[in-house]
Design a protein around this motif. Sequence first.
Motif, PDB file in Angstrom:
ATOM      1  N   ILE A  24       0.784  -1.312  -0.112  1.00 38.96           N
ATOM      2  CA  ILE A  24      -0.083  -0.117   0.059  1.00 38.96           C
ATOM      3  C   ILE A  24       0.837   1.241  -0.054  1.00 38.96           C
ATOM      4  O   ILE A  24       0.402   2.060  -0.647  1.00 38.96           O
ATOM      5  N   ARG A  25       2.054   1.146   1.118  1.00 40.63           N
ATOM      6  CA  ARG A  25       2.928   2.228   0.790  1.00 40.63           C
ATOM      7  C   ARG A  25       3.784   2.572  -0.536  1.00 40.63           C
ATOM      8  O   ARG A  25       3.673   3.782  -1.151  1.00 40.63           O
ATOM      9  N   VAL A  26       3.911   1.432  -1.107  1.00 39.65           N
ATOM     10  CA  VAL A  26       4.639   1.473  -2.373  1.00 39.65           C
ATOM     11  C   VAL A  26       3.748   1.946  -3.616  1.00 39.65           C
ATOM     12  O   VAL A  26       4.338   2.744  -4.266  1.00 39.65           O
ATOM     13  N   TYR A  29       0.567   6.144  -5.181  1.00 44.09           N
ATOM     14  CA  TYR A  29       0.265   6.840  -6.175  1.00 44.09           C
ATOM     15  C   TYR A  29      -0.384   6.036  -7.198  1.00 44.09           C
ATOM     16  O   TYR A  29      -1.409   6.612  -7.813  1.00 44.09           O
ATOM     17  N   ARG A  30      -0.195   4.898  -7.465  1.00 41.30           N
ATOM     18  CA  ARG A  30      -0.984   4.007  -8.201  1.00 41.30           C
ATOM     19  C   ARG A  30      -2.567   4.078  -7.736  1.00 41.30           C
ATOM     20  O   ARG A  30      -3.449   3.853  -8.700  1.00 41.30           O
ATOM     21  N   ILE A  31      -2.683   3.721  -6.472  1.00 36.82           N
ATOM     22  CA  ILE A  31      -3.911   3.753  -5.866  1.00 36.82           C
ATOM     23  C   ILE A  31      -4.522   4.938  -6.098  1.00 36.82           C
ATOM     24  O   ILE A  31      -5.954   4.869  -6.323  1.00 36.82           O
ATOM     25  N   SER A  32      -3.908   6.185  -5.843  1.00 39.70           N
ATOM     26  CA  SER A  32      -4.694   7.362  -6.034  1.00 39.70           C
ATOM     27  C   SER A  32      -5.208   7.613  -7.626  1.00 39.70           C
ATOM     28  O   SER A  32      -6.164   8.177  -7.692  1.00 39.70           O
ATOM     29  N   ASP A  33      -4.216   7.190  -8.357  1.00 36.09           N
ATOM     30  CA  ASP A  33      -4.635   7.391  -9.952  1.00 36.09           C
ATOM     31  C   ASP A  33      -5.639   6.293 -10.215  1.00 36.09           C
ATOM     32  O   ASP A  33      -6.551   6.779 -10.988  1.00 36.09           O
ATOM     33  N   MET A  34      -5.607   5.242  -9.726  1.00 41.52           N
ATOM     34  CA  MET A  34      -6.742   4.363 -10.221  1.00 41.52           C
ATOM     35  C   MET A  34      -8.232   4.546  -9.641  1.00 41.52           C
ATOM     36  O   MET A  34      -9.069   4.500 -10.479  1.00 41.52           O
ATOM     37  N   LEU A  44      -5.933   8.433   4.398  1.00 42.60           N
ATOM     38  CA  LEU A  44      -6.810   7.907   5.427  1.00 42.60           C
ATOM     39  C   LEU A  44      -7.236   6.281   5.283  1.00 42.60           C
ATOM     40  O   LEU A  44      -7.347   5.725   6.091  1.00 42.60           O
ATOM     41  N   ILE A  45      -7.841   6.037   3.908  1.00 46.43           N
ATOM     42  CA  ILE A  45      -8.091   4.833   3.765  1.00 46.43           C
ATOM     43  C   ILE A  45      -7.103   3.899   3.995  1.00 46.43           C
ATOM     44  O   ILE A  45      -7.183   2.552   4.403  1.00 46.43           O
ATOM     45  N   SER A  46      -5.905   4.075   3.492  1.00 40.78           N
ATOM     46  CA  SER A  46      -4.752   3.140   3.720  1.00 40.78           C
ATOM     47  C   SER A  46      -4.281   3.034   4.752  1.00 40.78           C
ATOM     48  O   SER A  46      -4.117   1.942   5.450  1.00 40.78           O
ATOM     49  N   ASN A  47      -4.364   3.936   5.770  1.00 36.66           N
ATOM     50  CA  ASN A  47      -4.062   3.748   7.021  1.00 36.66           C
ATOM     51  C   ASN A  47      -4.960   2.907   7.816  1.00 36.66           C
ATOM     52  O   ASN A  47      -4.598   2.227   8.785  1.00 36.66           O
ATOM     53  N   LEU A  48      -6.298   3.115   7.551  1.00 34.83           N
ATOM     54  CA  LEU A  48      -7.347   2.407   8.079  1.00 34.83           C
ATOM     55  C   LEU A  48      -7.276   0.627   7.705  1.00 34.83           C
ATOM     56  O   LEU A  48      -7.437  -0.089   8.762  1.00 34.83           O
ATOM     57  N   ILE A  49      -6.852   0.442   6.409  1.00 31.30           N
ATOM     58  CA  ILE A  49      -6.682  -0.960   6.011  1.00 31.30           C
ATOM     59  C   ILE A  49      -5.360  -1.419   6.746  1.00 31.30           C
ATOM     60  O   ILE A  49      -5.671  -2.732   7.242  1.00 31.30           O
ATOM     61  N   ILE A  50      -4.545  -0.675   6.693  1.00 31.50           N
ATOM     62  CA  ILE A  50      -3.135  -1.403   7.425  1.00 31.50           C
ATOM     63  C   ILE A  50      -3.447  -1.543   8.997  1.00 31.50           C
ATOM     64  O   ILE A  50      -2.882  -2.517   9.442  1.00 31.50           O
ATOM     65  N   SER A  51      -3.928  -0.830   9.568  1.00 32.29           N
ATOM     66  CA  SER A  51      -4.261  -0.728  10.963  1.00 32.29           C
ATOM     67  C   SER A  51      -5.529  -1.955  11.356  1.00 32.29           C
ATOM     68  O   SER A  51      -4.976  -2.884  12.017  1.00 32.29           O
TER      69      SER A  51
END
Length: 141
Positions: A24-26, A29-34, A44-51
């Motif tokens: 998710i960290r790497v 930008y791909r997630i943001s673009d997709m 926010l979403i990635s921090n929630l998913i990771i946690s």
Amino acid sequence: MKKFTFLNFTGILFSLSIFVHTEIRVNYYRISDMFKYSENEVNLISNLIISAFYIVVFILVGIIIKKEFLNSKLKYLSSLLWIPYYLILINIFSLMFPLNNPALKPLPAVGLIILFLNLMYPAVIFIFSLMFDLIKLFKKS
């Protein structure tokens, strides 16, 4: 054989949790673009998913350790057993989703953060496993 299976399963769970975190960290930008989200929404979403992923994995591993490895020192082996599974997951992911757009490459500092995370993760797993021995020790006295 049962303990060996559970030991490998804990290694897979630990590697899966750090794999989700690093990917998710790497691929931020791909997630943001997709998904066409802003950077704050992706963060926010990635921090929630990771946690959530770390919480679920550590609860599952805690249940496994409590049932199978409470009186065994094999639980400390899981602090190193996640590494081969993690490398396998990274290789499979990079083959399945190659980076086609060079503009979406992660920043160079992300590699240092992931390196630090991977160096600290065995210590976190070791301390997590040590907690069960300390709980057992305090219950005895």
